[in-house]
Motif scaffolding. Structure first.
Motif, PDB file in Angstrom:
ATOM      1  N   ALA A  72     -75.927  39.034  87.455  1.00  0.00           N
ATOM      2  CA  ALA A  72     -74.737  39.774  87.865  1.00  0.00           C
ATOM      3  C   ALA A  72     -74.837  40.216  89.320  1.00  0.00           C
ATOM      4  CB  ALA A  72     -74.532  40.980  86.953  1.00  0.00           C
ATOM      5  N   LEU A  73     -76.035  40.581  89.753  1.00  0.00           N
ATOM      6  CA  LEU A  73     -76.220  40.999  91.146  1.00  0.00           C
ATOM      7  C   LEU A  73     -76.012  39.832  92.095  1.00  0.00           C
ATOM      8  CD1 LEU A  73     -76.961  43.211  93.161  1.00  0.00           C
ATOM      9  CD2 LEU A  73     -79.379  42.641  92.782  1.00  0.00           C
ATOM     10  N   ASP A  74     -76.498  38.651  91.745  1.00  0.00           N
ATOM     11  CA  ASP A  74     -76.286  37.475  92.591  1.00  0.00           C
ATOM     12  C   ASP A  74     -74.801  37.185  92.766  1.00  0.00           C
ATOM     13  OD1 ASP A  74     -78.999  37.120  92.890  1.00  0.00           O
ATOM     14  OD2 ASP A  74     -79.159  35.491  91.422  1.00  0.00           O
ATOM     15  N   VAL A  75     -74.052  37.235  91.672  1.00  0.00           N
ATOM     16  CA  VAL A  75     -72.611  36.970  91.739  1.00  0.00           C
ATOM     17  C   VAL A  75     -71.913  38.050  92.560  1.00  0.00           C
ATOM     18  CG1 VAL A  75     -70.487  36.835  90.379  1.00  0.00           C
ATOM     19  CG2 VAL A  75     -72.556  35.664  89.588  1.00  0.00           C
ATOM     20  N   LEU A  76     -72.264  39.296  92.315  1.00  0.00           N
ATOM     21  CA  LEU A  76     -71.647  40.399  93.054  1.00  0.00           C
ATOM     22  C   LEU A  76     -71.900  40.262  94.550  1.00  0.00           C
ATOM     23  CD1 LEU A  76     -70.250  43.186  93.232  1.00  0.00           C
ATOM     24  CD2 LEU A  76     -72.486  44.221  92.764  1.00  0.00           C
ATOM     25  N   CYS A  77     -73.131  39.948  94.934  1.00  0.00           N
ATOM     26  CA  CYS A  77     -73.460  39.828  96.360  1.00  0.00           C
ATOM     27  C   CYS A  77     -72.622  38.735  97.024  1.00  0.00           C
ATOM     28  CB  CYS A  77     -74.944  39.546  96.543  1.00  0.00           C
ATOM     29  SG  CYS A  77     -76.021  40.968  96.236  1.00  0.00           S
ATOM     30  N   GLU A  78     -72.484  37.592  96.359  1.00  0.00           N
ATOM     31  CA  GLU A  78     -71.669  36.525  96.953  1.00  0.00           C
ATOM     32  C   GLU A  78     -70.205  36.956  97.038  1.00  0.00           C
ATOM     33  OE1 GLU A  78     -71.222  31.727  96.808  1.00  0.00           O
ATOM     34  OE2 GLU A  78     -71.186  32.766  94.874  1.00  0.00           O
ATOM     35  N   ASN A  79     -69.701  37.619  96.013  1.00  0.00           N
ATOM     36  CA  ASN A  79     -68.316  38.084  96.047  1.00  0.00           C
ATOM     37  C   ASN A  79     -68.093  39.104  97.161  1.00  0.00           C
ATOM     38  OD1 ASN A  79     -67.710  36.440  93.909  1.00  0.00           O
ATOM     39  ND2 ASN A  79     -67.606  38.073  92.379  1.00  0.00           N
ATOM     40  N   VAL A  80     -69.067  39.971  97.364  1.00  0.00           N
ATOM     41  CA  VAL A  80     -68.957  40.973  98.428  1.00  0.00           C
ATOM     42  C   VAL A  80     -68.898  40.295  99.789  1.00  0.00           C
ATOM     43  CG1 VAL A  80     -70.210  42.808  99.625  1.00  0.00           C
ATOM     44  CG2 VAL A  80     -69.969  42.878  97.140  1.00  0.00           C
ATOM     45  N   ARG A  81     -69.752  39.286  99.999  1.00  0.00           N
ATOM     46  CA  ARG A  81     -69.743  38.612 101.297  1.00  0.00           C
ATOM     47  C   ARG A  81     -68.419  37.874 101.527  1.00  0.00           C
ATOM     48  NH1 ARG A  81     -74.780  38.117 103.813  1.00  0.00           N
ATOM     49  NH2 ARG A  81     -73.612  37.138 105.502  1.00  0.00           N
ATOM     50  N   ILE A  82     -67.838  37.312 100.488  1.00  0.00           N
ATOM     51  CA  ILE A  82     -66.528  36.673 100.614  1.00  0.00           C
ATOM     52  C   ILE A  82     -65.488  37.714 101.035  1.00  0.00           C
ATOM     53  CG2 ILE A  82     -64.654  35.557  99.336  1.00  0.00           C
ATOM     54  CD1 ILE A  82     -66.853  34.241  97.590  1.00  0.00           C
ATOM     55  N   ALA A  83     -65.540  38.886 100.403  1.00  0.00           N
ATOM     56  CA  ALA A  83     -64.590  39.955 100.733  1.00  0.00           C
ATOM     57  C   ALA A  83     -64.809  40.458 102.151  1.00  0.00           C
ATOM     58  CB  ALA A  83     -64.729  41.096  99.734  1.00  0.00           C
TER      59      ALA A  83
END
Length: 440
Positions: free
Chosen positions: A120-131
């Protein structure tokens, strides 16, 4: 820049907020304002030099899907229209299903906790960088309150937030009321969470009220701020001078005098914490709203299949909460039941706000009828569509009900969804007259 003391701007208290002295900034729910038609109250506050920060609630950065481009564009437009120094969102998921699971799309209508796992942290980190790449100003993320825990979690909240900051440089919006909620509901120690936080990453702090029922704390934003929440704020202020502190209130708005007293209590709690920190020789940094929180590590993309696994897990959880499917193994069934009822109650309340004619038409039967409808019918496209779907459900042939209410409900539905909408405002006037006659 330092934000200072602020309050959540809501239309119901707009006049009171404008009249308050010592308000340095306000926060507005991003989805509730239109960039081309900002409320006059917000424009007047901006003219006085009051900072306005948009606070998003619908991105769902903790979800398995990549952030929706349209939602990111809308949030960026609001930040630019308001001249905001930053935007904020939540570490949460708000929808599930869809392409990743080849299952129906589900909407929670609420912020739900992500599992504190590496996946979940890996997915969140990538989503944050996209945002971050899509937004014109820095992004800060808020820790949320939760009624239930995920089984098999690998990180504490403090560890999860620290690694998120280290890997993305995102700033943090720390909600001390949510720390208290998680203390009651999930037996998590707020002191341990504060000790693990990278305090230099804090952009600002939320303070809000709630209530306890049957051993469960509900983060209502509709009650006075309790002493334990102010105590956590004091503990935080002893570690770092918060760049900004904001009072949130979303329901059951008190008068201006009570709001002023709550703001005074918040200032006193911060001052007490700073005095304690100075007495202890605190070396806590004074955070500033601006760029990243420090060095940003190399961001690895989630391994193949990680988004899919997270999507399956979140879909199973959300389906059990809004569609009546079995609770996944390992979850506390009692707490999941509490969360399901809370989601349905929120849906009923918000639908009553976006379609106020429905409670007038249905009278005392509105709430029971809506909760019965919502028990196994997930929201599919936001609250306004939910209101139409609810009315359409009640209008199905063969359903019992009062003939007059049925006619009024049919007229309301046709006015909004029919092929030839009626004269604007006509139905509203009819309903108001009908409500007045019944009241008399």
């Amino acid at each position: 820049m330092r934000l200072g003391t602020g309050i959540g701007w809501r239309p119901e208290i707009a006049d009171a907020v404008e009249a308050m002295e010592g308000i340095d900034w306000v926060e507005v729910v991003a989805e509730n304002v239109c960039p081309g038609h900002l409320p006059h109250s917000l424009l007047r506050l901006r003219e006085r030099g009051v900072t306005v920060v948009p606070h998003g609630v619908s991105l769902g950065l903790g979800g398995a899907d990549r952030p929706d481009e349209g939602r990111l564009t809308a949030l960026a437009e609001r930040a630019e229209a308001l001249g905001a120094p930053l935007v904020t969102e939540h570490i949460a998921f708000v929808r599930a299903g869809g392409a990743l699971t080849a299952s129906p799309h589900l909407e929670a209508g609420h912020l739900l906790p992500v599992p504190r796992t590496r996946d979940a942290l890996d997915v969140l980190c990538e989503n944050v960088r996209i945002a971050q790449e899509a937004l014109p100003v820095p992004l800060a993320l808020e820790n949320i309150a939760a009624l239930f825990s995920w089984p098999g979690e690998e990180l504490t909240e403090g560890q999860f937030l620290s690694e998120l900051v280290e890997r993305t440089g995102v700033r943090l919006l720390i909600d001390v009321a949510n720390l208290h909620t998680n203390h009651v509901n999930r037996h998590e120690d707020p002191a341990e969470a504060l000790a693990a936080l990278p305090v230099e990453a804090i952009a600002y702090v939320h303070v809000a009220g709630g209530f306890e029922r049957d051993g469960v704390w509900h983060d209502s934003h509709a009650h006075p701020v309790p002493r334990p929440v102010l105590g956590i704020l004091t503990d935080l202020a002893a570690r770092v001078a918060p760049p900004g502190v904001l009072l949130e209130r979303d329901e059951n708005f008190p008068g201006p005098a009570e709001l002023e007293r709550e703001l005074a209590s918040i200032r006193e709690a911060v001052a007490a914490g700073r005095a304690r920190g100075r007495a202890a020789g605190s070396t806590a940094v004074r955070g500033a709203v601006g760029g990243g929180a420090g060095g940003v590590g190399v961001l690895a993309r989630p391994a193949a299949g990680v988004r899919g696994r997270l999507a399956v897990a979140q879909t199973a959880v959300l389906s059990s909460l809004v569609a009546g499917t079995p609770v996944p193994e390992g979850f506390d069934r009692v707490r999941m039941g509490v969360q399901a009822r809370a989601l349905a109650a929120k849906r009923a309340g918000v639908v009553a706000k976006v379609a106020p004619e429905l409670p007038v038409i249905l009278g005392a039967d509105y709430r029971e009828a809506f909760l019965e409808y919502a028990r196994r019918r997930p929201m599919r496209a936001g609250y306004r569509q939910d209101a139409l779907d609810f009315a359409g459900h009640l209008l199905k042939p063969g359903r019992p009900g009062d003939a007059r209410a049925h006619r009024a409900l049919r007229d309301w539905w046709l006015d909004r969804a029919g092929p030839a909408p009626r004269k604007p405002g006509l139905l509203a006037r009819v309903l108001r007259r009908r409500a007045l006659r019944e009241h008399l």
